[in-house]
Every structure is written in structure tokens, then in C-alpha cells.
Design a protein around this motif. Structure first.
Motif, PDB file in Angstrom:
ATOM      1  N   SER A 270       0.821  -1.214   0.000  1.00 56.32           N
ATOM      2  CA  SER A 270       0.000   0.000   0.000  1.00 56.32           C
ATOM      3  C   SER A 270       0.850   1.258   0.000  1.00 56.32           C
ATOM      4  N   THR A 272       3.778   2.610   2.160  1.00 62.78           N
ATOM      5  CA  THR A 272       4.270   3.504   3.213  1.00 62.78           C
ATOM      6  C   THR A 272       5.664   3.984   2.850  1.00 62.78           C
ATOM      7  N   THR A 273       6.332   3.248   1.969  1.00 60.31           N
ATOM      8  CA  THR A 273       7.722   3.589   1.686  1.00 60.31           C
ATOM      9  C   THR A 273       7.939   4.080   0.256  1.00 60.31           C
ATOM     10  N   HIS A 313      -5.453  -5.782   0.724  1.00 58.25           N
ATOM     11  CA  HIS A 313      -4.357  -5.877   1.696  1.00 58.25           C
ATOM     12  C   HIS A 313      -4.270  -7.311   2.194  1.00 58.25           C
ATOM     13  N   GLU A 450      -2.820 -10.335  18.740  1.00 66.30           N
ATOM     14  CA  GLU A 450      -2.078  -9.417  17.871  1.00 66.30           C
ATOM     15  C   GLU A 450      -1.202 -10.218  16.928  1.00 66.30           C
ATOM     16  N   GLY A 451      -1.276  -9.859  15.651  1.00 66.09           N
ATOM     17  CA  GLY A 451      -0.407 -10.487  14.667  1.00 66.09           C
ATOM     18  C   GLY A 451       0.563  -9.455  14.128  1.00 66.09           C
ATOM     19  N   GLY A 453       3.058  -8.955  10.797  1.00 66.74           N
ATOM     20  CA  GLY A 453       3.360  -9.578   9.518  1.00 66.74           C
ATOM     21  C   GLY A 453       3.549  -8.551   8.440  1.00 66.74           C
ATOM     22  N   THR A 455       3.201  -8.015   3.783  1.00 63.86           N
ATOM     23  CA  THR A 455       2.783  -8.554   2.493  1.00 63.86           C
ATOM     24  C   THR A 455       3.774  -9.625   2.038  1.00 63.86           C
ATOM     25  N   ASP A 537      12.185  -4.471  10.103  1.00 67.76           N
ATOM     26  CA  ASP A 537      11.671  -4.215  11.458  1.00 67.76           C
ATOM     27  C   ASP A 537      12.713  -4.677  12.469  1.00 67.76           C
ATOM     28  N   ARG A 552      11.830   0.384  13.755  1.00 65.37           N
ATOM     29  CA  ARG A 552      11.626   0.092  12.329  1.00 65.37           C
ATOM     30  C   ARG A 552      12.772   0.735  11.581  1.00 65.37           C
ATOM     31  N   LYS A 554      13.134   0.667   8.349  1.00 70.11           N
ATOM     32  CA  LYS A 554      12.773   1.048   6.983  1.00 70.11           C
ATOM     33  C   LYS A 554      12.782   2.541   6.721  1.00 70.11           C
ATOM     34  N   LYS A 672      -1.888   3.610   7.484  1.00 69.20           N
ATOM     35  CA  LYS A 672      -0.494   3.915   7.809  1.00 69.20           C
ATOM     36  C   LYS A 672      -0.077   5.150   7.018  1.00 69.20           C
TER      37      LYS A 672
HETATM   38  N1  LIG Z   1       1.704  -6.016  14.958  1.00 63.74           N
HETATM   39  C1  LIG Z   1       2.568  -5.174  14.408  1.00 63.74           C
HETATM   40  N2  LIG Z   1       3.341  -4.391  15.195  1.00 63.74           N
HETATM   41  C2  LIG Z   1       4.213  -3.505  14.652  1.00 63.74           C
HETATM   42  N3  LIG Z   1       4.382  -3.312  13.334  1.00 63.74           N
HETATM   43  C3  LIG Z   1       3.637  -4.055  12.498  1.00 63.74           C
HETATM   44  C4  LIG Z   1       2.711  -5.020  12.983  1.00 63.74           C
HETATM   45  N4  LIG Z   1       2.150  -5.624  11.919  1.00 63.74           N
HETATM   46  C5  LIG Z   1       2.709  -5.051  10.815  1.00 63.74           C
HETATM   47  N5  LIG Z   1       3.590  -4.107  11.150  1.00 63.74           N
HETATM   48  C6  LIG Z   1       4.382  -3.249  10.253  1.00 63.74           C
HETATM   49  O1  LIG Z   1       3.816  -3.277   8.944  1.00 63.74           O
HETATM   50  C7  LIG Z   1       4.811  -3.706   8.003  1.00 63.74           C
HETATM   51  C8  LIG Z   1       4.179  -4.467   6.884  1.00 63.74           C
HETATM   52  O2  LIG Z   1       3.271  -3.654   6.211  1.00 63.74           O
HETATM   53  P1  LIG Z   1       2.555  -4.091   4.883  1.00 63.74           P
HETATM   54  O3  LIG Z   1       3.045  -5.374   4.373  1.00 63.74           O
HETATM   55  O4  LIG Z   1       1.133  -3.878   5.126  1.00 63.74           O
HETATM   56  O5  LIG Z   1       3.149  -3.052   3.895  1.00 63.74           O
HETATM   57  P2  LIG Z   1       2.526  -1.696   3.475  1.00 63.74           P
HETATM   58  O6  LIG Z   1       2.377  -0.845   4.678  1.00 63.74           O
HETATM   59  O7  LIG Z   1       1.338  -1.997   2.678  1.00 63.74           O
HETATM   60  O8  LIG Z   1       3.566  -1.093   2.459  1.00 63.74           O
HETATM   61  P3  LIG Z   1       5.095  -0.786   2.537  1.00 63.74           P
HETATM   62  O9  LIG Z   1       5.836  -2.050   2.246  1.00 63.74           O
HETATM   63  O10 LIG Z   1       5.219   0.243   1.488  1.00 63.74           O
HETATM   64  O11 LIG Z   1       5.397  -0.287   3.929  1.00 63.74           O
HETATM   65  C9  LIG Z   1       5.757  -4.527   8.808  1.00 63.74           C
HETATM   66  O12 LIG Z   1       7.013  -4.638   8.202  1.00 63.74           O
HETATM   67  C10 LIG Z   1       5.798  -3.752  10.119  1.00 63.74           C
HETATM   68  O13 LIG Z   1       6.666  -2.644  10.018  1.00 63.74           O
END
Ligand SMILES: Nc1ncnc2c1ncn2[C@@H]1O[C@H](COP(=O)(O)OP(=O)(O)OP(=O)(O)O)[C@@H](O)[C@H]1O
Length: 695
Positions: A270, A272-273, A313, A450-451, A453, A455, A537, A552, A554, A672
Motif C-alpha cells: 500500500s 508507506t515507503t 491488503h 495481535e499479529g 506480519g 505482504t 523491522d 523500524r 525502513k 499507515k
Molecule cells: N503487529 C505489528 N506491530 C508492529 N508493526 C507491524 C505489525 N504488523 C505489521 N507491522 C508493520 O507493517 C509492516 C508491513 O506492512 P505491509 O506489508 O502492510 O506493507 P505496506 O504498509 O502496505 O507497504 P510498505 O511495504 O510500502 O510499507 C511490517 O514490516 C511492520 O513494520
């Protein structure tokens, strides 16, 4: 006062006294328990007898459930389920008459009625017709099919058709605008797009720039209506989903099942980066993840899931795969978050998955209602809360011996807000505070998990356990992956850190994706030669093999004096200030200080302003230097309480009245921050803040 009433009050008082005693004794217990940190009985993970360096400590952690092997499917007799196709086939025969996909009926005046259900058996037939239609219309196994809409029955059916005929589904968030749609259509070389009538105008607008798209299928309200004409020069078929089904019925094709290693989906992050990345996820990845979750979350037929988090997502996608496996009934919201609670009250879900942003809002609303209630209700809530919290602190997540009493008397009203039947609540996608996590456990009488994870791991990496009374961690590795922590010398994190090893979380196993679509460079950045995915992370191991996310890497940046800063960690601290609703922390590498863009919480700021005879005008308050100073002070106090280093404290803030949202493209659909976009939008304000600091 009548006899019954006085008896009730007497009972209540005795419970209050007992509960307060309960709390007191637990506080003593808590003091001594604090140092032992974890109750013995939960063993999340074990360190493998494998050294990553010849003399180093045991570094690789696996689930304590089955450390000898990583699981890639469900337990017997379902261990033959290796693909999404297998998963649905089993459920179609096992749960043929069970309600599967539900949507609310809406009458001619627009009033929503009860849910109308399609059974597993009916869904199996519909997806065969759709898939046969797609093949007849020219799609061949391996082709990519976009899914562009809010969550709905037809989304799931087209996705299932893709799995049955080895097509690759590519979800697009319904909130995406034309630029992102064009980007994904071209990047994923989509051969077809199935979309809802609502987003069809955007799709049509994009078609001239998406020459690979030869078929657009429309579902939803448009189905029976006349379809619009295509833009001039576009060579593409436009059909309603019902037409595709009819074609499929006339020209049935046998299923062409995928192999476990075949790509099931390209899941675009989605963002964030930065620019969305297309994570290549195989059938095996998704089944392994769902099976891993299933080892802890025991879904069953009769459960009801409310589907409203975006299916594009990975969190909702895998929730759905798990639900489908267990014969759960999935009810969709109507697409409007403002109507979500009404849909929830109609469906009465037993499963409720959400993200911290929503849980935080529920927490804040409930607490504000309690603060505004009469003293008796306040005392009652405080006693009930303290009693159940004390039970948690003693290691009893069920709420202690008074739990059922408090649930009936105090918490049932809060529980009723989600329909009153929720038994599993899950949170993920971003960090949740221990306070809000415990609030959910105490007030909703459900198992809250709490999970953690991403993508790239087909969803969950680690998950908490229903019986674990401790909060503030993300549990242990799923049995379908293993985890190690890599040193990050520049941030001062090392696996040799004592007493708790710290480092970048790296994941390996059947849940790990196959790289980013058409992007070898970015794939090589995160996937190493030994198969480890570097998550970006930062984690630490706690007693019992619990994993805690502490940072984090990233969005890490360096300040002028050479210190590294992880802005999300700081934002989570500042968010604790009651005056702050949202915050974006930024640091220019040429400067020594951090600045922030802050959305104040109007529910706190307006009463705060009223007490000081300031106008009830949010934009004006945001411009007021006195308000700015007060919000900054409250943030810095939180920073000090959380022991942020001096360089981690922001030196200036810019207040804005309009929240960051999905609509203004500053939040992802799971809420996010889209950091590059926020930075671009507020670059002038950032420059002004730095100029002020220079004076
Ligand atoms: N329970 C949690 N606690 C803390 N951080 C979490 C948790 N679950 C997910 N995250 C964060 O969300 C990240 C994964 O996000 P996701 O795969 O949804 O990517 P995105 O936000 O869609 O896009 P991008 O890769 O651009 O950040 C993880 O690497 C971590 O930093």
C-alpha cells in the motif's frame, strides 16, 4: 427504594469491595511478578540447535509447537490442501449448504435489510462459470486479472475463478486513483480487470494507457444496466459479470488447477515507503500462512466474519482464506465505514479483525463516554476495569472470578457495540499499545490476538497466544516460519545484547514470497541467498520466546550529527499525548533536530481551549502559537516519560486541522502514513519550522 433494588446495591457493594481487594492483592503480586517478566507456561518459541556463526549463540527461533519442521499446510486430514483451489474445493463439498458470502439487501428506498447469502456450493458453481467464461473470452492460464472494487461477493468469486483456472489475481485498492491504476495495470500487464460499477469511470479513463487490458468485467449495481461505451481507440471487451457467467455456462471448461509453487497473486503494497511493489505470492505461501494462523486461531463453521478491511491488503486476504477453510460465513459491509457499525449489528460477527487506528478510536470513544458519565457509573467502570486488569496481571486472561459478573453488569454494553457475539478480535498491520490491547481484552470479553506480519510473508509472521496474559509483544513465530535477528550496528542493536537479543527481524520458510514482480534489484535487497527475508523491522526476544517489535529500520534516517532516527517509534510515543490525534515526524539529514506535523485531537483540544476562553475554531487554534506550544510541551513530556533521547525529541511542530486520511492520499488503506506523500505536501511548513529553529 424497593427490596430488589437494595439487594442489588448490597451485592454490588460487596463485589466492589472484593474487587478492590482483588486489585490490591494483585498489585502486590504484580510488584514481585514484574521482575520474573513472564508466566512460565507459555512457550512461544525455541532457539534451534543451529549456529549461524561457528561460535555464536543459538539464533534461529521456531514455534515451540513443532520446532522439528516448518508446516506448509493444515493438519491431517486436510494436509493435501496446497493451493487456494484445493482449499475452496474441500469447503465446497464439505460445507455445500452453509452460508458463505453475504451481502445486505437494499430496498427501493435505499434501506438496508438482512443479509442475503450464497452458499459454499453455489459459490463453487458460480466461480466455475466465471472461470469458464474468462477462458472462453480468451484468457489463458498464467494471465493476470485485476480486481478493482471494495470487498464484495463478486470480488471473491472472480478471485476463486482465477485459482480454479491458474490465472493470477491482482487486487487494486478501491481507493486508488487513475495514476496508481495505470501504474499497476501496466506493471502487472493485466489481461483483464474485474471492477465494480462505482470505479468503472476511473477504469475507462485509464484504458487508453493500458493496452494489455483486453477485457473489463463489471459487477455490482451496473450488472443489469446498459454498459457505457469505451473510449475511442480502445480495443477491449466490456461485459457484465452475469454475461461472463452465462458464457461460461454455455462453454464449460474443466478446472486447470495450479501447482503450489504457481503464483496465486501479485499483491501490491500500500506504499508507506514509496511506489507500490508487487509482491509475488504463490498458492503455497498463502496456504502456509493460513495454516500457521489456524494452529492458533481455531475458526469453525458457525463463525461469522465481517469483511470490511480492504481485500487488496494481505491481512484481510488471508483472514478470508482461513475463514473459507473453516466454513465460516463472510458478511460484507456496504462499503461505507460510517455504516459499518450498522452492518455489524445486523451480522453479529463472531470474528472481528481490525487495525490499531480503529481500536484506538474505539478506546478513546469509550473512555470519553465513561469520563462524561455520572460518578456512580464511573466508579463502577473503574472497579470493573481494575478487577479484570488485576486478573490479567495475575496471569488470568479470562478476567478472574468476578469476570463474568463485571461482563454482565458493565462491559456487556460495550461488547454490544460490536453485535455482542465476537469471540475473536485480531489486530495487526501496525503497532498497538499495550494499554489499548488490554482495554480490548477487558471490555469486549473476547480472545484478542495481535499479529505481526507483512505482504512479503503472505501475512502473519508472529502471533500472540489466547492464554497469554502479557501484552506489549507480538507472540511467537508461526509454525510455518523461522526467525532470526540480524545485528544492526548503526542502530546499536546486536544479537549478543543482554539480557534480550536485539536486531533486524529476518524470516525464512514457506510463507516467504518469491520476490517483487519485475524488480530484481528490490527483491535482492530484501531476500538474501540463504532465503532469509530482511523485514526492516527491529525486534527483541523476551522470555518465553516472545518477539517484541521495538523499532523500524525502513524509514530510518540520519541527522546531521550522525544519529540514526526511526520516526515511527517516536510517533508512537507522541501519539500517547491526549492532545495529539496524528503525528508525522520528519528529520532533514542536514539538520540536527526533528520537526513534526501534528493533527490535534479536537475532542481534547476544544474543551482544553474552552477552559482558556479560546475560540472553538480548530483552524484558528492550530495557528495560535500558545496552542502550538502547549501541544509541543505535552508531546515532549510523553517523550521524556518514554525516555526518548534528546535528539529524538521534536524541536518544533506545525499544527493542522485536517486529519491525514485515505481520501487525501496521506494514509494507506490500512491507515499507515504514506511518508513520502506527507513530506511532499508539507514541505513548505517543514521549511518554515526549520527556518524558525535557525533564528
Ligand atoms: N503487529 C505489528 N506491530 C508492529 N508493526 C507491524 C505489525 N504488523 C505489521 N507491522 C508493520 O507493517 C509492516 C508491513 O506492512 P505491509 O506489508 O502492510 O506493507 P505496506 O504498509 O502496505 O507497504 P510498505 O511495504 O510500502 O510499507 C511490517 O514490516 C511492520 O513494520
Amino acid at each position: 427504594m424497593g427490596d430488589t433494588a437494595s439487594r442489588r446495591i448490597a451485592v454490588l457493594n460487596s463485589h466492589l469491595v472484593a474487587a478492590e481487594r482483588d486489585v490490591a492483592s494483585s498489585l502486590q503480586l504484580h510488584d514481585t511478578a514484574a521482575s520474573s517478566e513472564a508466566p512460565e507456561e507459555i512457550d512461544y518459541s525455541v532457539a534451534l540447535p543451529e549456529r549461524l556463526t561457528p561460535t555464536g549463540p543459538w539464533l534461529v527461533h521456531r514455534s515451540a509447537q513443532c520446532p522439528e519442521r516448518l508446516i506448509s499446510s493444515f493438519p491431517a486430514p486436510d494436509d493435501h490442501i496446497r493451493t487456494l483451489y484445493d482449499n475452496l474445493e474441500v469447503s465446497v463439498s464439505r460445507y455445500a449448504n452453509v452460508p458463505f458470502l453475504g451481502q445486505r439487501t437494499v430496498d427501493s428506498k435505499g434501506h438496508a435489510g438482512p443479509y442475503k447469502w450464497m452458499t459454499y456450493g453455489e459459490a463453487g458453481e458460480a466461480r466455475t462459470n466465471i472461470g469458464s467464461g474468462l477462458l472462453h473470452l480468451g484468457l489463458a492460464p498464467g494471465a493476470t486479472v485485476g480486481l478493482y472494487s471494495i470487498n464484495c461477493r463478486d470480488w471473491v468469486l472472480v478471485d476463486a475463478a482465477c485459482s480454479a483456472y491458474s490465472l493470477i489475481s491482482v487486487p487494486l485498492y478501491d481507493t486508488l486513483g487513475p495514476d496508481a491504476v495505470r501504474y499497476i495495470c501496466s506493471h502487472a500487464e493485466l489481461a483483464a480487470v474485474a471492477c465494480s460499477a462505482e470505479v468503472l469511470p476511473i477504469m475507462l479513463q485509464c484504458l487508453p494507457d493500458c493496452p494489455t487490458v483486453k477485457l473489463v468485467i463489471v459487477y455490482g449495481s451496473q450488472g443489469s444496466k446498459r454498459l457505457p461505451s469505451l473510449p475511442a481507440g480502445v480495443h477491449c471487451k466490456l461485459l457484465g459479470l452475469e454475461d461472463v457467467k452465462a458464457i461460461g455456462r454455455e462453454h464449460p471448461r474443466p478446472h486447470t488447477p495450479p501447482a503450489p509453487s504457481d503464483t496465486a497473486t501479485l499483491c501490491y503494497t500500500s506504499g508507506t515507503t514509496g511506489v507500490p511493489k508487487g509482491a509475488v505470492l504463490s498458492h503455497g505461501n498463502l496456504i502456509a500462512n493460513s495454516a500457521g494462523n489456524f494452529s492458533i486461531i481455531r475458526l469453525q463453521q458457525g463463525d461469522k466474519h465481517i469483511s470490511y478491511l480492504p481485500l487488496a491488503h494481505i491481512y484481510e486476504r488471508v483472514s478470508l482464506i482461513s475463514c473459507l477453510h473453516a466454513g465460516v460465513s463472510i458478511g460484507f459491509y456496504r462499503g461505507n465505514v460510517l455504516e459499518l457499525l450498522d452492518d455489524v449489528l445486523e451480522l453479529k460477527p463472531t470474528l472481528f479483525a481490525s487495525v490499531p487506528r480503529l481500536w484506538n478510536r474505539i478506546h478513546d470513544r469509550v473512555m470519553a463516554t465513561i469520563r462524561a458519565s455520572n460518578p456512580v457509573s464511573r466508579r463502577l467502570f473503574a472497579a470493573a476495569y481494575a478487577s479484570k486488569k488485576a486478573a490479567l496481571d495475575r496471569g488470568d486472561p479470562s478476567g478472574g472470578r468476578f469476570g463474568p459478573f463485571w461482563d454482565r453488569l458493565v462491559f456487556s454494553k460495550i461488547r454490544a457495540r460490536l453485535g455482542g457475539e465476537v469471540r475473536y478480535m485480531t489486530t495487526g498491520a501496525s503497532p498497538i499499545s499495550a494499554e489499548v490491547f488490554d482495554f480490548l481484552r477487558i471490555c469486549f470479553g473476547a480472545t484478542v490476538l495481535e499479529g505481526y506480519g507483512m505482504t512479503e510473508t503472505a501475512c502473519t509472521i508472529a502471533l500472540t497466544h489466547p492464554d497469554d496474559p502479557l501484552s506489549g509483544h507480538v507472540g511467537g513465530p508461526l509454525p510455518s516460519c523461522e526467525i532470526k535477528l540480524d545485528d544492526i550496528p548503526e542502530m546499536g542493536y546486536r544479537n549478543s545484547d543482554s539480557p534480550h537479543p536485539r536486531g533486524e527481524i529476518c524470516v525464512r520458510g514457506p510463507i516467504v514470497f518469491h520476490g517483487y514482480f519485475k524488480d530484481e534489484a528490490q527483491s535482492a535487497e530484501v531476500l538474501d541467498a540463504e532465503g532469509w527475508l530482511h523485514t526492516g523491522d527491529v525486534g527483541t526476544w523476551l522470555p518465553g520466546g516472545r518477539l517484541k517489535i521495538i523499532d523500524r529500520k525502513k524509514s530510518l534516517f540520519k541527522l546531521a550529527q550522525g544519529e540514526y532516527v526511526a520516526p515511527e517509534k517516536i510517533e508512537n510515543v507522541y501519539q500517547r499525548s491526549a492532545l495529539v490525534q496524528q503525528v508525522f515526524v520528519y528529520g532533514d539529514s542536514l539538520r540536527a533536530q526533528l520537526v513534526a506535523v501534528v493533527v490535534p485531537d479536537p475532542e481534547e483540544l476544544l474543551p482544553w481551549a474552552a477552559k482558556r476562553s479560546l475560540p472553538a475554531d480548530l483552524p484558528a487554534l492550530c495557528r495560535d502559537p500558545g496552542v502550538n506550544a502547549a501541544v509541543l510541551k505535552s508531546m515532549q513530556e510523553e517523550g521524556r516519560a518514554a525516555k526518548l533521547s534528546g535528539f529524538e525529541q521534536v524541536a518544533a511542530i506545525h499544527l493542522i486541522p485536517e486529519p491525514f486520511s485515505v481520501e487525501n492520499n496521506l494514509l494507506t488503506p490500512t491507515f499507515k502514513l504514506k511518508r513520502p506523500q506527507v513530506q511532499a505536501v508539507f514541505q513548505d511548513a517543514i521549511a518554515v519550522m526549520y527556518a524558525r529553529l535557525d533564528k
